[in-house]
Design a protein around this motif. Structure first.
Motif, PDB file in Angstrom:
ATOM      1  N   TRP A 272      67.213  32.179  56.544  1.00 31.64           N
ATOM      2  CA  TRP A 272      66.376  33.119  55.796  1.00 31.64           C
ATOM      3  C   TRP A 272      66.055  34.346  56.646  1.00 31.64           C
ATOM      4  CZ3 TRP A 272      65.839  33.483  50.867  1.00 31.64           C
ATOM      5  CH2 TRP A 272      64.821  34.272  50.316  1.00 31.64           C
ATOM      6  N   ALA A 273      65.792  34.137  57.923  1.00 31.61           N
ATOM      7  CA  ALA A 273      65.480  35.252  58.816  1.00 31.61           C
ATOM      8  C   ALA A 273      66.691  36.158  59.026  1.00 31.61           C
ATOM      9  CB  ALA A 273      64.992  34.721  60.162  1.00 31.61           C
ATOM     10  N   MET A 274      67.886  35.631  58.839  1.00 29.90           N
ATOM     11  CA  MET A 274      69.107  36.417  59.023  1.00 29.90           C
ATOM     12  C   MET A 274      69.435  37.290  57.817  1.00 29.90           C
ATOM     13  SD  MET A 274      71.213  33.337  60.851  1.00 29.90           S
ATOM     14  CE  MET A 274      72.828  33.976  60.418  1.00 29.90           C
ATOM     15  N   LEU A 275      68.740  37.068  56.709  1.00 28.51           N
ATOM     16  CA  LEU A 275      68.988  37.867  55.511  1.00 28.51           C
ATOM     17  C   LEU A 275      68.291  39.216  55.601  1.00 28.51           C
ATOM     18  CD1 LEU A 275      68.607  35.462  52.461  1.00 28.51           C
ATOM     19  CD2 LEU A 275      70.684  36.631  53.198  1.00 28.51           C
ATOM     20  N   LEU A 276      68.988  40.245  55.166  1.00 23.07           N
ATOM     21  CA  LEU A 276      68.379  41.560  55.031  1.00 23.07           C
ATOM     22  C   LEU A 276      67.444  41.570  53.819  1.00 23.07           C
ATOM     23  CD1 LEU A 276      71.618  43.613  55.709  1.00 23.07           C
ATOM     24  CD2 LEU A 276      69.573  43.620  57.156  1.00 23.07           C
ATOM     25  N   PRO A 277      66.489  42.495  53.767  1.00 23.89           N
ATOM     26  CA  PRO A 277      65.635  42.593  52.583  1.00 23.89           C
ATOM     27  C   PRO A 277      66.471  42.730  51.310  1.00 23.89           C
ATOM     28  CG  PRO A 277      64.764  43.953  54.345  1.00 23.89           C
ATOM     29  CD  PRO A 277      66.103  43.467  54.816  1.00 23.89           C
TER      30      PRO A 277
ATOM     31  N   HIS B 189      83.964  26.148  63.128  1.00 25.05           N
ATOM     32  CA  HIS B 189      83.857  27.580  63.469  1.00 25.05           C
ATOM     33  C   HIS B 189      82.532  27.802  64.203  1.00 25.05           C
ATOM     34  CE1 HIS B 189      87.323  29.089  61.111  1.00 25.05           C
ATOM     35  NE2 HIS B 189      87.026  28.098  60.296  1.00 25.05           N
ATOM     36  N   PRO B 190      82.386  27.258  65.398  1.00 23.84           N
ATOM     37  CA  PRO B 190      81.088  27.304  66.104  1.00 23.84           C
ATOM     38  C   PRO B 190      80.853  28.618  66.851  1.00 23.84           C
ATOM     39  CG  PRO B 190      82.655  26.051  67.400  1.00 23.84           C
ATOM     40  CD  PRO B 190      83.383  26.442  66.131  1.00 23.84           C
ATOM     41  N   ASP B 191      80.938  29.717  66.125  1.00 26.36           N
ATOM     42  CA  ASP B 191      80.762  31.044  66.715  1.00 26.36           C
ATOM     43  C   ASP B 191      79.278  31.415  66.667  1.00 26.36           C
ATOM     44  OD1 ASP B 191      80.789  33.651  67.546  1.00 26.36           O
ATOM     45  OD2 ASP B 191      82.111  34.385  65.963  1.00 26.36           O
ATOM     46  N   GLN B 192      78.599  31.249  67.795  1.00 24.39           N
ATOM     47  CA  GLN B 192      77.164  31.522  67.845  1.00 24.39           C
ATOM     48  C   GLN B 192      76.838  33.003  67.628  1.00 24.39           C
ATOM     49  OE1 GLN B 192      74.585  29.226  68.257  1.00 24.39           O
ATOM     50  NE2 GLN B 192      76.176  27.684  67.968  1.00 24.39           N
ATOM     51  N   GLN B 193      77.788  33.875  67.899  1.00 23.80           N
ATOM     52  CA  GLN B 193      77.534  35.306  67.769  1.00 23.80           C
ATOM     53  C   GLN B 193      77.181  35.685  66.330  1.00 23.80           C
ATOM     54  OE1 GLN B 193      77.148  37.566  70.049  1.00 23.80           O
ATOM     55  NE2 GLN B 193      76.907  39.269  68.616  1.00 23.80           N
ATOM     56  N   VAL B 194      77.801  35.031  65.357  1.00 25.77           N
ATOM     57  CA  VAL B 194      77.533  35.404  63.968  1.00 25.77           C
ATOM     58  C   VAL B 194      76.114  35.033  63.557  1.00 25.77           C
ATOM     59  CG1 VAL B 194      79.976  35.155  63.377  1.00 25.77           C
ATOM     60  CG2 VAL B 194      78.410  33.246  62.944  1.00 25.77           C
ATOM     61  N   LEU B 195      75.479  34.131  64.314  1.00 23.52           N
ATOM     62  CA  LEU B 195      74.111  33.734  63.998  1.00 23.52           C
ATOM     63  C   LEU B 195      73.076  34.706  64.553  1.00 23.52           C
ATOM     64  CD1 LEU B 195      74.383  29.876  64.655  1.00 23.52           C
ATOM     65  CD2 LEU B 195      74.654  31.104  62.487  1.00 23.52           C
ATOM     66  N   THR B 196      73.520  35.723  65.264  1.00 25.55           N
ATOM     67  CA  THR B 196      72.617  36.736  65.810  1.00 25.55           C
ATOM     68  C   THR B 196      72.594  37.993  64.944  1.00 25.55           C
ATOM     69  OG1 THR B 196      74.306  37.777  67.218  1.00 25.55           O
ATOM     70  CG2 THR B 196      73.129  35.877  68.130  1.00 25.55           C
ATOM     71  N   GLN B 197      73.327  37.988  63.853  1.00 18.35           N
ATOM     72  CA  GLN B 197      73.459  39.164  63.010  1.00 18.35           C
ATOM     73  C   GLN B 197      72.718  38.965  61.692  1.00 18.35           C
ATOM     74  OE1 GLN B 197      77.662  40.354  62.878  1.00 18.35           O
ATOM     75  NE2 GLN B 197      77.982  39.248  64.795  1.00 18.35           N
ATOM     76  N   ARG B 198      72.668  40.029  60.898  1.00 12.91           N
ATOM     77  CA  ARG B 198      71.961  39.957  59.620  1.00 12.91           C
ATOM     78  C   ARG B 198      72.931  40.268  58.485  1.00 12.91           C
ATOM     79  NH1 ARG B 198      66.223  42.645  59.501  1.00 12.91           N
ATOM     80  NH2 ARG B 198      65.874  40.901  58.069  1.00 12.91           N
ATOM     81  N   TYR B 199      72.622  39.723  57.303  1.00 14.87           N
ATOM     82  CA  TYR B 199      73.582  39.731  56.211  1.00 14.87           C
ATOM     83  C   TYR B 199      72.908  40.073  54.880  1.00 14.87           C
ATOM     84  CZ  TYR B 199      76.346  37.305  59.711  1.00 14.87           C
ATOM     85  OH  TYR B 199      76.998  36.979  60.875  1.00 14.87           O
ATOM     86  N   ASP B 200      73.748  40.587  53.967  1.00 13.46           N
ATOM     87  CA  ASP B 200      73.287  40.841  52.605  1.00 13.46           C
ATOM     88  C   ASP B 200      73.192  39.541  51.806  1.00 13.46           C
ATOM     89  OD1 ASP B 200      73.284  43.790  52.721  1.00 13.46           O
ATOM     90  OD2 ASP B 200      75.459  43.549  52.948  1.00 13.46           O
TER      91      ASP B 200
END
Length: 216
Positions: free
Chosen positions: A148-153, A115-126
């Protein structure tokens, strides 16, 4: 004897010899305690994928569900419903994402081979899950810091990987026999990571840890 290649997690050098088997030598970092093999022992991407293609991870297999529940159960106890998550390294059959969706969360998928979808790596997650992934990572520092940078506070990073055994036992440890496994973690490694990230660390078992990002 030491080696001059730097630790792939904390960049410390030199590393110290840890163990040897008939196929590879293993080195330990005195700073972060990660055990690792030299990059010369990495498989090619083609050989690596061929190995993954032999894995049988049936989404309808109750034993596979039980295996992933080792991460899903403690993680779900800490999540608000609904939350948004990323299943990093989900493989061809993303059962963990299905389990978390069934629990009321929305999931994105990423896998370098399936699932090499690079777009999901530009977003942030809970929350982000990485089950049976960390041991495969070549650029382990780059990937873990990126996740770690992709995680929300306040977000959670769930890592499932077998923590290594002592040096005398290591040559007979089954987990290192998979040649796609190149990075091996200990509880001390995760303590080091938590300190670098100012994270809350919950060591659930000898194969599951949860790290929580500080809230703003």
């Amino acid at each position: 004897m030491t080696t001059e290649f730097a630790c792939r997690l904390c960049q410390h050098t030199p590393l110290q010899p840890f163990a040897t088997d008939r196929r590879r030598s293993y080195w330990v970092c005195a700073v972060c305690q990660m055990v690792q093999v030299n990059a010369a022992n990495f498989l090619s991407p083609e050989a690596e994928k061929a190995q993954y293609d032999t894995h049988v991870n049936d989404v309808d297999d109750p034993r596979y569900r039980q295996f992933l529940a080792r991460t899903a159960t403690p993680l779900l106890q800490r999540l608000k419903v609904p939350s948004r998550g990323l299943d990093f390294g989900c493989g061809p059959g993303p059962l963990l994402a299905k389990m978390l969706t069934e629990a009321g969360h929305s999931m994105a998928l990423y896998d370098a081979f399936y699932h090499p979808d690079q777009q999901v790596l530009t977003q942030r997650y809970d929350f982000i899950t990485a089950t049976e992934v960390a041991e495969h990572l070549h650029a382990v520092d780059e990937w873990l810091n990126r996740l770690w940078a992709m995680l929300l506070p306040g977000g959670w990073l769930a890592i499932q990987t077998r923590q290594y055994v002592s040096a005398p036992e290591f040559p007979n440890w089954y987990y290192k026999n998979d040649l796609t496994h190149v990075s091996f973690f200990s509880p001390s490694t995760f303590v080091w990571l938590a300190e670098q990230w100012s994270a809350k660390l919950d060591i659930i078992s000898d194969e599951v840890v949860l790290l929580q990002k500080a809230s703003n």
